[in-house]
Design a protein around this motif. Sequence first.
Motif, PDB file in Angstrom:
ATOM      1  N   UNK A 177      13.014  12.487  -6.455  1.00 23.33           N
ATOM      2  CA  UNK A 177      13.493  13.737  -7.037  1.00 23.33           C
ATOM      3  C   UNK A 177      12.569  14.260  -8.125  1.00 23.33           C
ATOM      4  N   UNK A 178      12.066  13.369  -8.964  1.00 23.79           N
ATOM      5  CA  UNK A 178      11.146  13.779 -10.024  1.00 23.79           C
ATOM      6  C   UNK A 178       9.838  14.305  -9.436  1.00 23.79           C
ATOM      7  N   UNK A 179       9.318  13.622  -8.417  1.00 18.89           N
ATOM      8  CA  UNK A 179       8.083  14.079  -7.774  1.00 18.89           C
ATOM      9  C   UNK A 179       8.280  15.433  -7.094  1.00 18.89           C
ATOM     10  N   UNK A 180       9.458  15.644  -6.503  1.00 21.80           N
ATOM     11  CA  UNK A 180       9.727  16.909  -5.817  1.00 21.80           C
ATOM     12  C   UNK A 180       9.862  18.076  -6.790  1.00 21.80           C
ATOM     13  N   UNK A 181      10.124  17.785  -8.055  1.00 20.55           N
ATOM     14  CA  UNK A 181      10.238  18.848  -9.050  1.00 20.55           C
ATOM     15  C   UNK A 181       8.888  19.508  -9.324  1.00 20.55           C
ATOM     16  N   UNK A 182       7.817  18.793  -9.015  1.00 19.20           N
ATOM     17  CA  UNK A 182       6.458  19.298  -9.209  1.00 19.20           C
ATOM     18  C   UNK A 182       6.164  19.628 -10.677  1.00 19.20           C
ATOM     19  N   UNK A 183       6.805  18.923 -11.580  1.00 18.35           N
ATOM     20  CA  UNK A 183       6.566  19.095 -13.013  1.00 18.35           C
ATOM     21  C   UNK A 183       5.628  17.990 -13.481  1.00 18.35           C
ATOM     22  N   UNK A 184       4.734  18.318 -14.380  1.00 17.42           N
ATOM     23  CA  UNK A 184       3.801  17.325 -14.926  1.00 17.42           C
ATOM     24  C   UNK A 184       4.439  16.554 -16.082  1.00 17.42           C
ATOM     25  N   UNK A 185       5.398  17.199 -16.774  1.00 20.58           N
ATOM     26  CA  UNK A 185       6.065  16.571 -17.907  1.00 20.58           C
ATOM     27  C   UNK A 185       7.575  16.718 -17.765  1.00 20.58           C
ATOM     28  N   UNK A 186       8.290  15.622 -17.999  1.00 19.51           N
ATOM     29  CA  UNK A 186       9.748  15.618 -17.868  1.00 19.51           C
ATOM     30  C   UNK A 186      10.327  14.878 -19.064  1.00 19.51           C
ATOM     31  N   UNK A 187      11.386  15.410 -19.621  1.00 14.28           N
ATOM     32  CA  UNK A 187      12.008  14.787 -20.788  1.00 14.28           C
ATOM     33  C   UNK A 187      12.738  13.506 -20.381  1.00 14.28           C
ATOM     34  N   UNK A 188      12.637  12.498 -21.236  1.00  7.92           N
ATOM     35  CA  UNK A 188      13.293  11.218 -20.962  1.00  7.92           C
ATOM     36  C   UNK A 188      14.811  11.391 -20.890  1.00  7.92           C
ATOM     37  N   UNK A 189      15.344  12.353 -21.627  1.00  3.11           N
ATOM     38  CA  UNK A 189      16.790  12.580 -21.597  1.00  3.11           C
ATOM     39  C   UNK A 189      17.238  13.043 -20.213  1.00  3.11           C
ATOM     40  N   UNK A 224       0.860  -1.170   0.000  1.00  2.62           N
ATOM     41  CA  UNK A 224       0.000   0.000   0.000  1.00  2.62           C
ATOM     42  C   UNK A 224       0.898   1.222   0.000  1.00  2.62           C
ATOM     43  N   UNK A 225       0.649   2.139  -0.931  1.00  2.00           N
ATOM     44  CA  UNK A 225       1.424   3.369  -0.955  1.00  2.00           C
ATOM     45  C   UNK A 225       0.583   4.505  -1.495  1.00  2.00           C
ATOM     46  N   UNK A 226       0.979   5.696  -1.171  1.00  2.00           N
ATOM     47  CA  UNK A 226       0.267   6.884  -1.614  1.00  2.00           C
ATOM     48  C   UNK A 226       0.409   6.996  -3.128  1.00  2.00           C
ATOM     49  N   UNK A 227      -0.689   7.267  -3.781  1.00  2.00           N
ATOM     50  CA  UNK A 227      -0.644   7.433  -5.220  1.00  2.00           C
ATOM     51  C   UNK A 227      -0.171   8.844  -5.533  1.00  2.00           C
ATOM     52  N   UNK A 228       0.975   8.912  -6.172  1.00  3.28           N
ATOM     53  CA  UNK A 228       1.540  10.212  -6.520  1.00  3.28           C
ATOM     54  C   UNK A 228       0.886  10.731  -7.795  1.00  3.28           C
ATOM     55  N   UNK A 229       1.020  12.028  -8.011  1.00  2.00           N
ATOM     56  CA  UNK A 229       0.484  12.583  -9.239  1.00  2.00           C
ATOM     57  C   UNK A 229       1.238  11.989 -10.426  1.00  2.00           C
ATOM     58  N   UNK A 230       0.555  11.841 -11.520  1.00  2.32           N
ATOM     59  CA  UNK A 230       1.135  11.203 -12.695  1.00  2.32           C
ATOM     60  C   UNK A 230       2.104  12.161 -13.383  1.00  2.32           C
ATOM     61  N   UNK A 231       3.305  11.651 -13.639  1.00  3.25           N
ATOM     62  CA  UNK A 231       4.307  12.402 -14.385  1.00  3.25           C
ATOM     63  C   UNK A 231       4.336  11.822 -15.788  1.00  3.25           C
ATOM     64  N   UNK A 232       4.251  12.691 -16.775  1.00  6.48           N
ATOM     65  CA  UNK A 232       4.347  12.258 -18.167  1.00  6.48           C
ATOM     66  C   UNK A 232       5.785  12.439 -18.627  1.00  6.48           C
ATOM     67  N   UNK A 233       6.285  11.422 -19.307  1.00  2.00           N
ATOM     68  CA  UNK A 233       7.647  11.449 -19.825  1.00  2.00           C
ATOM     69  C   UNK A 233       7.577  11.781 -21.311  1.00  2.00           C
ATOM     70  N   UNK A 234       8.328  12.820 -21.706  1.00  2.00           N
ATOM     71  CA  UNK A 234       8.401  13.207 -23.112  1.00  2.00           C
ATOM     72  C   UNK A 234       9.585  12.471 -23.718  1.00  2.00           C
ATOM     73  N   UNK A 235       9.278  11.548 -24.615  1.00  2.00           N
ATOM     74  CA  UNK A 235      10.314  10.717 -25.216  1.00  2.00           C
ATOM     75  C   UNK A 235      11.035  11.484 -26.326  1.00  2.00           C
ATOM     76  N   UNK A 236      12.151  10.930 -26.797  1.00  2.00           N
ATOM     77  CA  UNK A 236      12.967  11.583 -27.822  1.00  2.00           C
ATOM     78  C   UNK A 236      12.186  11.891 -29.096  1.00  2.00           C
ATOM     79  N   UNK A 237      11.209  11.033 -29.427  1.00  2.00           N
ATOM     80  CA  UNK A 237      10.433  11.244 -30.647  1.00  2.00           C
ATOM     81  C   UNK A 237       9.257  12.198 -30.448  1.00  2.00           C
ATOM     82  N   UNK A 238       9.132  12.749 -29.217  1.00  3.29           N
ATOM     83  CA  UNK A 238       8.069  13.706 -28.932  1.00  3.29           C
ATOM     84  C   UNK A 238       6.815  13.078 -28.353  1.00  3.29           C
TER      85      UNK A 238
END
Length: 160
Positions: free
Chosen positions: A94-106, A42-56
């Motif tokens: 670290x990604x969750x703490x950034x508070x960004x909804x979209x993060x580049x895969x790179x 059981x764990x807290x459901x974090x907000x969904x982060x979308x990953x922007x892949x190299x192909x967009x």
Amino acid sequence: MKCPFCDNPDTKVIDSRPIEEGKAIRRRRECEQCGKRFTTYEKVEASIIMVIKKDGSREAFDRDKIMNGIVKACYKRPVSVSDMERVVNDIERGLNNMMEKEIKSTFIGELVMEQLKNLDEVAYVRFASVYRQFTDVNTFIKEIEELVGTKKGSLNGKGK
């Protein structure tokens, strides 16, 4: 919780323990009908982060993909599963703490490489070879020379 063996809806909790630095709970359960035991988490459901892949294209962040890449990079290396899980947890936190909804895969790939560089240099080079798509042995040599040069530079800086 439904029993995964007999689908009985009545199960009881035998043991509960915090895991992942208290951010999740591991529960041992027992089915009251068939008597088999199983584990749930059981764990807290974090907000969904979308990953922007190299192909967009975009896809939901998947920590299992990071773990699989790290496991492959650490194959037959003296790196424990708990160390690998710690790396994945650190990256995800670290990604969750950034508070960004979209993060580049790179960006995520660079985070993984930085963590692996500190964990195991061979695993780092393995991961980098796939991530950066090394095409020939010269690319390997260049990456290793940079790794050794960085290490020597940090040793020289500490000694003076």
